[in-house]
Write a protein that holds these residues in place. Structure first.
Motif, PDB file in Angstrom:
ATOM      1  N   SER A 182      33.677  25.419  67.462  1.00 33.22           N
ATOM      2  CA  SER A 182      34.693  24.930  67.818  1.00 33.22           C
ATOM      3  C   SER A 182      34.705  23.494  67.155  1.00 33.22           C
ATOM      4  N   VAL A 183      33.509  23.260  66.284  1.00 31.45           N
ATOM      5  CA  VAL A 183      33.470  21.966  65.683  1.00 31.45           C
ATOM      6  C   VAL A 183      34.458  22.161  64.434  1.00 31.45           C
ATOM      7  N   LEU A 184      34.828  23.514  64.020  1.00 29.49           N
ATOM      8  CA  LEU A 184      35.706  23.998  63.135  1.00 29.49           C
ATOM      9  C   LEU A 184      35.148  23.672  61.612  1.00 29.49           C
ATOM     10  N   MET A 185      33.634  23.842  61.511  1.00 28.36           N
ATOM     11  CA  MET A 185      33.020  23.307  60.088  1.00 28.36           C
ATOM     12  C   MET A 185      32.859  24.414  59.088  1.00 28.36           C
ATOM     13  N   ARG A 186      33.076  25.787  59.879  1.00 31.17           N
ATOM     14  CA  ARG A 186      32.526  26.798  58.896  1.00 31.17           C
ATOM     15  C   ARG A 186      33.424  27.042  57.541  1.00 31.17           C
ATOM     16  N   PRO A 187      34.611  26.906  57.750  1.00 29.98           N
ATOM     17  CA  PRO A 187      35.583  26.979  56.515  1.00 29.98           C
ATOM     18  C   PRO A 187      35.634  25.705  55.510  1.00 29.98           C
ATOM     19  N   TYR A 188      35.007  24.579  56.042  1.00 30.53           N
ATOM     20  CA  TYR A 188      34.898  23.589  55.204  1.00 30.53           C
ATOM     21  C   TYR A 188      33.675  23.686  54.442  1.00 30.53           C
ATOM     22  N   LEU A 189      32.705  24.199  55.191  1.00 33.43           N
ATOM     23  CA  LEU A 189      31.347  24.063  54.571  1.00 33.43           C
ATOM     24  C   LEU A 189      31.384  24.906  53.236  1.00 33.43           C
ATOM     25  N   ILE A 190      32.316  26.103  53.370  1.00 39.47           N
ATOM     26  CA  ILE A 190      32.138  26.945  51.929  1.00 39.47           C
ATOM     27  C   ILE A 190      32.831  26.410  50.852  1.00 39.47           C
ATOM     28  N   LEU A 191      33.641  25.175  51.060  1.00 40.08           N
ATOM     29  CA  LEU A 191      34.247  24.563  49.881  1.00 40.08           C
ATOM     30  C   LEU A 191      33.213  24.014  48.808  1.00 40.08           C
ATOM     31  N   GLY A 192      31.860  24.041  49.286  1.00 40.48           N
ATOM     32  CA  GLY A 192      30.794  23.517  48.447  1.00 40.48           C
ATOM     33  C   GLY A 192      30.607  24.404  47.400  1.00 40.48           C
ATOM     34  N   GLU A 193      31.130  25.779  47.549  1.00 37.78           N
ATOM     35  CA  GLU A 193      31.051  26.846  46.291  1.00 37.78           C
ATOM     36  C   GLU A 193      32.008  26.497  45.311  1.00 37.78           C
ATOM     37  N   ILE A 194      32.913  25.764  45.602  1.00 37.01           N
ATOM     38  CA  ILE A 194      34.086  25.246  44.710  1.00 37.01           C
ATOM     39  C   ILE A 194      33.257  24.453  43.622  1.00 37.01           C
ATOM     40  N   GLU A 195      32.705  23.362  43.918  1.00 40.79           N
ATOM     41  CA  GLU A 195      31.880  22.270  43.554  1.00 40.79           C
ATOM     42  C   GLU A 195      30.561  22.914  42.648  1.00 40.79           C
ATOM     43  N   SER A 196      30.159  23.894  43.295  1.00 42.08           N
ATOM     44  CA  SER A 196      28.864  24.444  42.560  1.00 42.08           C
ATOM     45  C   SER A 196      29.412  25.448  41.376  1.00 42.08           C
ATOM     46  N   GLY A 197      30.667  25.874  41.505  1.00 41.30           N
ATOM     47  CA  GLY A 197      30.820  27.025  40.427  1.00 41.30           C
ATOM     48  C   GLY A 197      30.023  28.175  40.735  1.00 41.30           C
ATOM     49  N   LEU A 198      29.337  28.383  41.796  1.00 33.92           N
ATOM     50  CA  LEU A 198      28.408  29.491  42.053  1.00 33.92           C
ATOM     51  C   LEU A 198      29.096  30.071  43.499  1.00 33.92           C
ATOM     52  N   VAL A 199      29.749  31.088  43.183  1.00 32.33           N
ATOM     53  CA  VAL A 199      30.116  31.926  44.554  1.00 32.33           C
ATOM     54  C   VAL A 199      29.025  32.937  45.015  1.00 32.33           C
ATOM     55  N   LEU A 200      28.455  32.660  45.995  1.00 36.99           N
ATOM     56  CA  LEU A 200      27.262  33.586  46.590  1.00 36.99           C
ATOM     57  C   LEU A 200      27.964  35.059  46.536  1.00 36.99           C
ATOM     58  N   PRO A 201      27.460  36.098  46.130  1.00 36.81           N
ATOM     59  CA  PRO A 201      27.837  37.544  46.142  1.00 36.81           C
ATOM     60  C   PRO A 201      27.662  37.938  47.641  1.00 36.81           C
ATOM     61  N   GLU A 202      28.275  38.792  47.922  1.00 38.10           N
ATOM     62  CA  GLU A 202      28.454  39.154  49.481  1.00 38.10           C
ATOM     63  C   GLU A 202      27.002  39.333  50.241  1.00 38.10           C
ATOM     64  N   HIS A 203      26.266  40.118  49.271  1.00 38.02           N
ATOM     65  CA  HIS A 203      24.971  40.651  49.711  1.00 38.02           C
ATOM     66  C   HIS A 203      23.959  39.447  50.028  1.00 38.02           C
ATOM     67  N   ILE A 204      24.101  38.630  49.352  1.00 33.07           N
ATOM     68  CA  ILE A 204      23.581  37.133  49.616  1.00 33.07           C
ATOM     69  C   ILE A 204      24.098  36.246  50.713  1.00 33.07           C
ATOM     70  N   PHE A 205      25.543  36.294  50.576  1.00 30.46           N
ATOM     71  CA  PHE A 205      26.037  35.280  51.735  1.00 30.46           C
ATOM     72  C   PHE A 205      25.794  35.842  52.896  1.00 30.46           C
TER      73      PHE A 205
END
Length: 330
Positions: A182-205
């Motif tokens: 309910s803090v609604l933070m999960r979709p915000y946290l993964i915006l960091g993958e945009i910054e890093s340019g490194l999208v975690l592959p599914e088996h790692i995520f």
């Protein structure tokens, strides 16, 4: 301690976390963008609500959480900040059926449906967010974003509903489970993958350690939010979904003792995150990806804390909050 004596910075001052405290260089333009959206698109809100949202300066939350985004990348992130905050605020007095329909419609639009001409900015901007993210992020990441949006809405906002209606919080154990969403933070946290340019592959995520770290990060923000938003929620008088209120009910604590215990719970969550990240180093060629994921999420934790200390959104008496109004045309 009286409510008037409470100050969240006594618990969480600026720079509290072990990551840099930064601001995106495009912050000024991001503010102009958001004010334009509020004035020109968010016309379903009353004039008073629109002015209140502009005073919150929500663009600074975007700018502080993701300081390394390019200007192009800030646009959907900043747009989502306003969209999700306004959505969460304005469904406060909606029925559960209305909330569920809103979630279904938003997810359908994220998956490709086009909003109708008579649907308001919550829907129109969701389509823009979808298209803007798809312009520079892979399908894997976009699907991850959609799922985390759905998850937070379905198991956060909707599961809170019966307790808010009854004006009685659940047990501490159940509250912690729901609050993670309910803090609604999960979709915000993964915006960091945009910054890093490194999208975690599914088996790692999907690795249990990564998922556990995300859980810890999300709860750190939940407890951070409960500490900073307390003055606004004490003013409302009917809010029950705050760690301090739950601790008061569960253990019959004074306001001061409940705040102190909430702060300890926050710190314990933070220690678990740091310890888990330090100990488990078994991601092989993806270790750098995971480390950057945690780093950018940490910068986000630091940034949102600084935002809380600046914004008018959580001022004493609730005077800085855009409370739902009967005239609002959801």
């Amino acid at each position: 301690m009286t409510p008037e004596e409470y100050n969240s910075k006594d618990y969480l001052p600026r720079g509290y976390y072990p990551w840099p405290d930064l601001i995106n260089p495009h912050a000024e333009q991001m503010g102009k963008d958001m004010d334009g959206w509020i004035d020109n698109d968010y016309t379903f809100l009353t004039e008073k609500q629109r002015e209140t949202y502009k005073k919150m300066k929500l663009h600074m939350c975007t700018a502080r959480m993701w300081p390394d985004l390019t200007y192009e990348q800030t646009i959907p992130c900043n747009r989502f900040m306003l969209q999700y905050v306004a959505l969460d605020d304005q469904v406060e007095n909606s029925s559960l059926e209305e909330i569920q329909q809103l979630r279904i419609r938003c997810v359908d639009i994220l998956k490709g449906d086009q909003p109708k001409s008579d649907e308001n900015a919550l829907y129109q901007h969701m389509a823009l967010i979808r298209d803007e993210f798809r312009a520079f992020m892979p399908d894997l990441w976009v699907e991850r974003f959609i799922y985390y949006f759905y998850q937070s809405f379905r198991y956060g906002i909707e599961l809170e509903y019966p307790y808010k209606i009854a004006q009685h919080p659940p047990s501490l154990t159940l509250f912690k489970t729901i609050r993670e969403y309910s803090v609604l933070m999960r979709p915000y946290l993964i915006l960091g993958e945009i910054e890093s340019g490194l999208v975690l592959p599914e088996h790692i995520f999907e690795h249990v350690v990564v998922q556990k770290m995300i859980s810890h990060m999300t709860l750190v923000v939940a407890w951070q939010n409960d500490i900073h938003s307390l003055p606004k929620e004490m003013a409302k008088g009917t809010e029950v979904f705050n760690l301090v209120f739950v601790l008061q009910q569960e253990y019959n604590l004074s306001l001061k003792d409940a705040c102190d215990r909430a702060f300890c719970i926050h710190n314990e969550e933070m220690e678990k995150l740091l310890a888990l990240h330090a100990e488990y180093r078994e991601f092989g060629e993806y270790q750098e990806h995971v480390d950057k994921f945690v780093h950018y999420a940490g910068v986000g934790l630091q940034g949102v804390n600084s935002f809380y200390l600046e914004t008018e959104r959580y001022r004493h008496g609730g005077v800085g909050f855009a409370w739902p109004e009967a005239e609002t045309k959801m």
